[in-house]
Write a protein that holds these residues in place. Structure first.
Motif, PDB file in Angstrom:
ATOM      1  N   PRO A   1      42.952  52.407  34.457  1.00 23.01           N
ATOM      2  CA  PRO A   1      42.339  51.372  35.452  1.00 23.01           C
ATOM      3  C   PRO A   1      42.484  51.988  36.948  1.00 23.01           C
ATOM      4  CG  PRO A   1      43.919  50.050  34.017  1.00 23.01           C
ATOM      5  CD  PRO A   1      44.203  51.477  33.495  1.00 23.01           C
ATOM      6  N   LYS A   2      43.219  52.930  37.036  1.00 19.40           N
ATOM      7  CA  LYS A   2      43.273  53.467  38.524  1.00 19.40           C
ATOM      8  C   LYS A   2      42.307  54.462  38.770  1.00 19.40           C
ATOM      9  CE  LYS A   2      46.931  56.827  38.240  1.00 19.40           C
ATOM     10  NZ  LYS A   2      48.263  57.173  38.565  1.00 19.40           N
TER      11      LYS A   2
ATOM     12  N   CYS B   1      39.144  53.933  37.725  1.00 17.97           N
ATOM     13  CA  CYS B   1      37.716  53.286  37.797  1.00 17.97           C
ATOM     14  C   CYS B   1      37.078  53.481  39.222  1.00 17.97           C
ATOM     15  CB  CYS B   1      38.105  51.861  37.453  1.00 17.97           C
ATOM     16  SG  CYS B   1      38.494  51.328  35.836  1.00 17.97           S
TER      17      CYS B   1
ATOM     18  N   LYS C   1      35.980  53.016  42.677  1.00 19.43           N
ATOM     19  CA  LYS C   1      36.530  52.564  43.946  1.00 19.43           C
ATOM     20  C   LYS C   1      35.616  52.102  45.092  1.00 19.43           C
ATOM     21  CE  LYS C   1      40.922  55.359  43.032  1.00 19.43           C
ATOM     22  NZ  LYS C   1      40.425  55.839  41.932  1.00 19.43           N
TER      23      LYS C   1
ATOM     24  N   TYR D   1      44.058  46.697  33.331  1.00 15.48           N
ATOM     25  CA  TYR D   1      42.790  46.275  33.976  1.00 15.48           C
ATOM     26  C   TYR D   1      42.806  45.107  34.733  1.00 15.48           C
ATOM     27  CZ  TYR D   1      37.804  45.784  34.446  1.00 15.48           C
ATOM     28  OH  TYR D   1      36.534  45.479  35.000  1.00 15.48           O
TER      29      TYR D   1
ATOM     30  N   ARG E   1      42.701  44.849  38.679  1.00 16.22           N
ATOM     31  CA  ARG E   1      41.245  45.209  39.196  1.00 16.22           C
ATOM     32  C   ARG E   1      40.963  43.963  40.162  1.00 16.22           C
ATOM     33  NH1 ARG E   1      38.386  49.614  40.219  1.00 16.22           N
ATOM     34  NH2 ARG E   1      36.233  49.276  39.996  1.00 16.22           N
TER      35      ARG E   1
END
Ligand code: GDP
Length: 303
Positions: free
Chosen positions: A114-115, A117, A119, A198, A202
């Protein structure tokens, strides 16, 4: 801001709505029907989504829809009229709807955490569902490009978070399918922690579109997923797929399957979540789903 938006997307006045509607069912029965036709939205910008409808008798299923409407932000329950309800759904169209056309779509990246993805703070909708539910077909059908979801079906991409940028302003996110029949238990666990991370972290997630096969009775794995999302207060929309498989098949019709599904998950939702029937074979629900996504997205952008 995020929590405020999520909770406001689920209007707490829903339960009283069915009692407060003064409009006769008989006046516009077709707008509530489970049909493939598309109704005129309340906003003239939606003219392209409008097609003539044949009047049909109000079914028991249509009456059921009336009792569980989803009100988007900016709609007063007392102001709801039949033609504001998107056909084949419980979704009321509100003032934020518009700009529902897809002009271009670009694959941006695949992320395995997830990190990783994007930004850039653009709003996004995450597509989730059991393997074989029709997710790739739905994505292709929404964007009207065959190659888009094929990207995420390529070997090595199916277990990744795939971001597609639409109209250079918002994302469709293709998440790994769950419930692979032959996957080892350990692989299923990995999927679970990976995707849950996520959903919980998110910040730009406007809504999860949870795809459920409308042609089969409720499945435990889908109920578990829906219940988890509900308990965690994740904004979501149920997208029932394969709703062209209406008659003549084995088992129940999609409207019965949907009703049973919603009945089984309702304890975990404080308000009625939005849901919609679709078919990537007949085109059912495409314009309606895009309008619904537009109102959530535009509200997000304006908050
Ligand atoms: P995914 O694994 O979730 O990406 O599912 P696919 O999009 O690959 O579809 C799985 C199967 O369901 C394929 O055989 C599709 O042709 C079929 N399918 C997908 N959407 C529909 C639909 O709306 N109606 C019908 N009848 N079949 C569908």
């Amino acid at each position: 801001m995020l929590l405020t938006m999520r909770s406001r997307l689920f209007n707490p006045q829903l339960s009283s709505l069915c009692h407060s509607l003064p409009h006769s069912h008989k006046s516009h029965p077709s707008s509530l029907a489970f049909s493939a036709s598309i109704s005129q939205g309340p906003n003239s910008r939606h003219a392209s989504a409008a097609k003539a409808q044949r009047p049909v008798a109000l079914s028991e299923a249509a009456r059921f829809v009336r009792t569980v409407l989803f009100l988007p932000p900016g709609v007063n329950p007392d102001d709801v009229t039949d033609d504001m309800i998107l056909p084949g759904s419980n979704i009321v169209l509100g003032p934020y709807a518009g700009d529902a056309k897809i002009k271009d779509v670009d694959f941006v990246k695949s992320s395995n955490r997830p990190k990783d993805c994007p930004k850039d703070d653009r709003p996004e909708f995450a597509m989730l569902g059991r393997s074989n539910v029709g997710k790739s077909s739905l994505i292709n059908f929404l964007v009207r490009k065959k190659e888009v979801a094929l990207t995420s079906k390529k070997p090595g991409k199916t277990q990744l978070i795939n971001h597609f940028l639409v109209n250079k302003s918002w994302y469709i996110v293709d998440l790994p399918g769950y419930g692979f029949a032959n996957a080892p238990e350990s692989a299923r666990m990995d999927w679970s922690s990976f995707t849950k991370g996520y959903f919980l972290n998110r910040e730009t997630l406007v809504s999860v579109l949870l795809l459920i096969d409308g042609s089969v009775p409720p499945q435990k794995i889908d109920l578990d997923c829906a219940n988890w999302l509900g308990r965690n207060n994740i904004s979501m929309t149920f997208v029932f797929t394969k709703c062209d498989k209406m008659k003549g098949g084995k088992g129940r019709r999609p409207d019965e399957n949907i009703r049973n599904f919603l009945e089984l998950i309702k304890e975990n939702y404080r308000q009625h979540p939005p849901w919609i029937m679709t078919s990537s074979v007949t085109g059912l629900g495409r314009d309606e789903l895009l309008l619904h996504m537009s109102q959530l997205r535009n509200y997000w952008n304006n908050e």
